[in-house]
Design an enzyme around this catalytic site. Sequence first.
Site, short mmCIF file in Angstrom:
data_model
loop_
_atom_site.label_atom_id
_atom_site.label_comp_id
_atom_site.label_asym_id
_atom_site.label_seq_id
_atom_site.Cartn_x
_atom_site.Cartn_y
_atom_site.Cartn_z
N GLY A 1 56.73 92.24 25.65
CA GLY A 1 56.36 92.67 26.99
C GLY A 1 56.50 91.62 28.08
N ASP B 1 67.02 87.70 30.44
CA ASP B 1 67.21 88.62 29.32
C ASP B 1 68.59 89.27 29.40
OD1 ASP B 1 67.09 90.54 27.35
OD2 ASP B 1 65.13 91.30 27.94
#
Length: 156
Positions: free
Chosen positions: A32, A57
């Site tokens: 998360g 990411d």
Amino acid sequence: EAKLARMEAEIEKESGDIQPRFTIMGGKGGVGKTSSAASLAVWLAQQGLKTAVVSTDPAHSLGDSLQLDLNGALQDVPGLNNNLYAMEVDTQEAISNFQTAIRDMVDTNKQSSGGGMDIMGQLKLEEFLDTLDTPPPGADELIALAQLLKIVKQGT
């Protein structure tokens, strides 16, 4: 949740401080990080703080979290009074740009055949560039940090 609440309370207490601050979310995949970073960034912006959220990411899910089509440039997140900016770092593109810039510098020095080529040869920059064809672990974070520092210096 309790940790995030403590972070929010600390940020709220010190919100009068105008010095740049950095919060880095790290951890294993799927825990998360991106969702937490996006939520914290929106909350900070809602408090009136100029905020930038940057993701390294490769899945580029920050844009999904913010419902935006993000790229390698810092862009305004609508609806937050110009307090929130976001970007997704394209590590491969940044490394490719770096390699091109170094190769151009090496080629220019070869053509000028000045003393700079001796230094270029000693530094073995051309050999170093080949190692970036497969970036080492952590290269994406280092590139993101370099881009973030550039943004801070520009005062954007």
